[in-house]
Write an enzyme that holds these catalytic residues in place. Structure first.
Site, short mmCIF file in Angstrom:
data_model
loop_
_atom_site.label_atom_id
_atom_site.label_comp_id
_atom_site.label_asym_id
_atom_site.label_seq_id
_atom_site.Cartn_x
_atom_site.Cartn_y
_atom_site.Cartn_z
N ARG A 24 0.82 -1.21 0.00
CA ARG A 24 0.00 0.00 0.00
C ARG A 24 0.86 1.27 0.00
O ARG A 24 0.35 2.37 -0.21
CB ARG A 24 -0.95 0.00 1.22
CG ARG A 24 -2.10 -0.99 1.08
CD ARG A 24 -2.84 -1.18 2.38
NE ARG A 24 -2.13 -2.08 3.30
CZ ARG A 24 -2.54 -2.37 4.53
NH1 ARG A 24 -3.64 -1.85 5.01
NH2 ARG A 24 -1.84 -3.20 5.29
N GLN A 78 10.55 -15.11 7.67
CA GLN A 78 9.26 -15.67 7.22
C GLN A 78 9.35 -15.71 5.68
O GLN A 78 9.41 -14.65 5.04
CB GLN A 78 8.09 -14.77 7.66
CG GLN A 78 6.74 -15.32 7.26
CD GLN A 78 5.60 -14.29 7.43
OE1 GLN A 78 5.84 -13.08 7.46
NE2 GLN A 78 4.37 -14.77 7.53
N GLY A 83 0.65 -13.93 6.63
CA GLY A 83 -0.19 -13.27 7.63
C GLY A 83 0.57 -13.08 8.93
O GLY A 83 1.61 -13.70 9.15
N GLU A 156 -11.18 -7.78 10.78
CA GLU A 156 -10.45 -6.81 9.95
C GLU A 156 -11.45 -5.91 9.24
O GLU A 156 -12.55 -6.35 8.86
CB GLU A 156 -9.58 -7.55 8.93
CG GLU A 156 -8.37 -8.20 9.55
CD GLU A 156 -7.57 -7.24 10.41
OE1 GLU A 156 -7.04 -6.24 9.90
OE2 GLU A 156 -7.49 -7.46 11.64
N ARG A 304 26.51 19.45 2.85
CA ARG A 304 26.13 18.04 2.67
C ARG A 304 27.37 17.16 2.62
O ARG A 304 28.50 17.65 2.53
CB ARG A 304 25.31 17.88 1.39
CG ARG A 304 26.09 18.16 0.13
CD ARG A 304 25.22 18.07 -1.11
NE ARG A 304 25.98 18.43 -2.30
CZ ARG A 304 26.52 17.57 -3.15
NH1 ARG A 304 26.41 16.28 -2.94
NH2 ARG A 304 27.20 18.00 -4.19
N TYR A 358 35.42 17.66 -10.42
CA TYR A 358 34.97 16.46 -11.15
C TYR A 358 35.39 16.55 -12.61
O TYR A 358 35.07 17.54 -13.28
CB TYR A 358 33.45 16.37 -11.03
CG TYR A 358 32.83 15.12 -11.59
CD1 TYR A 358 33.35 13.86 -11.31
CD2 TYR A 358 31.70 15.19 -12.40
CE1 TYR A 358 32.77 12.71 -11.81
CE2 TYR A 358 31.11 14.04 -12.91
CZ TYR A 358 31.65 12.80 -12.62
OH TYR A 358 31.07 11.68 -13.11
N ARG A 411 44.03 34.65 -16.01
CA ARG A 411 42.95 35.20 -16.85
C ARG A 411 43.55 36.02 -17.99
O ARG A 411 44.70 36.46 -17.91
CB ARG A 411 42.02 36.07 -16.02
CG ARG A 411 42.70 37.22 -15.27
CD ARG A 411 41.68 38.27 -14.89
NE ARG A 411 41.78 38.78 -13.55
CZ ARG A 411 42.29 39.98 -13.22
NH1 ARG A 411 42.84 40.76 -14.14
NH2 ARG A 411 42.29 40.37 -11.97
#
Ligand code: UD1
Ligand code: CA
Length: 418
Positions: A24, A78, A83, A156, A304, A358, A411
């Protein structure tokens, strides 16, 4: 009181059911690991149980077993999610005298409600809450009581008829069973749903918040909101000055020192630490980063991926810092990207400075030593080292290392023509 509880809980095994499909949620992130305030949902349940015992079993799927969120609990598998009753059976051999059973999708559970379940003297207990009129559409199991006010039956919501759907007593999903009861059920009936073997169980009532089950993204958003409010209250109580608490989103792992001011509209994620005497200005986003004492961040800053500042640093507007160490009293006040870098003490980074870290394949490091003055609009093409006391002329593209005490130009000369 405390001693009594300790005596009782020594015979308790906590079983957290976490092998469902979570369909769901309509997400490819497993429901139990989806994050709330930067913490996997199941950790809220595990950590609540840990207040009482280390004896915790999680029933889950094979592919989840090695996840870091399950590092400190016993895991059983499981194979097929048939269930909740079937799931509990897999934990049976590990259960001591009593099982306290919880679902992994109830992250708002509190110590007080769990303590009530643990300390009640009964062989079978379920926890319920009362639905208000505006909650009647919620798909919790409905609890029908017998004349002694014990459980007759749990239906239910999807199986309930219209009259049964109007029942206000709902199943919260925290249970306590003596092992003998589980033994009977598992030997004879092999019930698929826990709710089918609660006949005659005692009922205790908890707050809705504790029961809130996360089945959909809307349920998740509700839980995030409650956890954020809890974190806001905690930090306000610890003396953090938060100008507009509802506009600040905290991480559950974060630590904040004393005398800190947090302005409006700020998001913290992951492992964030803020030292003493700091100001975090409006509209900043801080993720997995450490901020030293007396540091000012923002407005509109982004830290970050292990950005670390020493003390007395200033990171100003529209500055992004990633995976970098910013040393004491360094200033990066406007419009910069500093990635995979070291910025030395007292260094001033001019507006618009970019570390070109990079090359399309790999990331490279930029070292800017102490007492440097990096002119505005400089591109530093990594790997590169700028020596101590160096100055870079504004508008430079720097591709070679700059020695100590040097002024570097990178420059074209200006030409004026008529
Ligand atoms: C369940 C209860 C419902 C209760 C509600 C409270 C049952 C049958 N229903 O409904 O009465 O009001 O919780 O939130 O128990 N799980 C397994 N293996 C399975 C199926 C589920 O481990 O085979 C786990 C899930 O991962 C989840 C928990 O059990 O953590 C509950 O399952 P879920 O499908 O969410 O049950 P609900 O429909 O919410
Ligand atoms: Ca649920």
């Amino acid at each position: 009181m405390f001693v009594n509880v300790m005596l009782i809980i020594n015979v308790h095994t906590f079983v957290i059911l976490a092998a469902g499909n979570g369909t769901r949620m309509c997400s490819n992130i497993p429901k139990i690991f989806t994050e709330i305030a930067s913490k996997p949902m199941i950790r809220y349940v595990i950590e609540c149980c840990k207040q009482f015992s280390q004896n915790i079993v999680v029933v889950t799927k094979e592919e989840f077993a090695k996840h870091d969120a399950l590092r400190d609990v016993e895991v059983v598998i499981q194979k097929t999610p048939l269930g909740t009753g079937d799931a509990l059976m897999y934990a049976y051999d590990l259960i001591d005298e009593y099982a306290i059973v919880l679902y992994a999708d109830m992250p708002l559970i509190t110590d007080e409600d769990l303590e009530k379940v643990i300390s009640i003297n009964s062989k079978a207990v379920i926890t319920c809450f009362e639905l208000d009129n505006d909650m009647m559409h919620m798909p919790y199991g409905r609890v029908i009581c017998n004349s002694e006010n014990k459980v007759n039956k749990i239906i239910e919501y999807s199986d309930a008829n219209t009259d049964e759907q109007k029942i206000k007593l709902a199943n919260a999903g925290i249970y306590k069973f003596h092992k003998s009861i589980l033994n009977n059920v598992f030997q004879q009936n092999k019930e698929k749903y826990i709710t089918d073997f609660c006949h005659n169980a005692d009922i205790i009532i908890c707050k809705y918040e504790t029961a809130h089950g996360v089945n959909t993204q809307a349920d998740l958003a509700y839980a995030e909101n409650v956890i954020q409010n809890r974190l806001r209250t905690k930090f306000l109580q610890h003396g953090v000055k938060i100008l507009d608490p509802k506009s600040v989103y905290f991480s559950s792992q974060m630590k904040i020192g004393s005398n800190v001011i947090i302005e409006q509209n700020i998001i913290f994620k992951g492992n964030v630490q803020i030292g003493n005497d700091c100001v975090i200005r409006a509209f900043s986003y801080v993720e997995d980063s450490i901020i030293g004492d007396k540091t000012k961040i923002g407005p509109f800053a982004r830290l970050r991926g292990n950005a670390v500042t020493a003390s007395n640093v200033e990171i100003g507007n529209f500055v992004e810092v990633k995976n970098s160490n910013i040393m004491q009293s360094a200033k990066i006040k406007h419009l910069s990207y500093i990635g995979d870098s070291e910025v030395g003490q007292n260094t001033n980074i001019g507006a618009g400075t970019i570390t070109c870290n990079y090359d399309g394949k790999n990331k490279h490091k930029t070292v800017i030593s102490d007492n440097c003055m990096i002119g505005a609009n400089t591109s530093l093409v990594a790997p590169i080292k700028i020596g101590t006391n160096a100055k870079i002329a504004a508008g430079s593209t720097i591709t070679d290392d700059v020695p100590d005490n040097t002024l570097a130009f990178g420059r074209a000369r200006q030409v004026n023509k008529n």
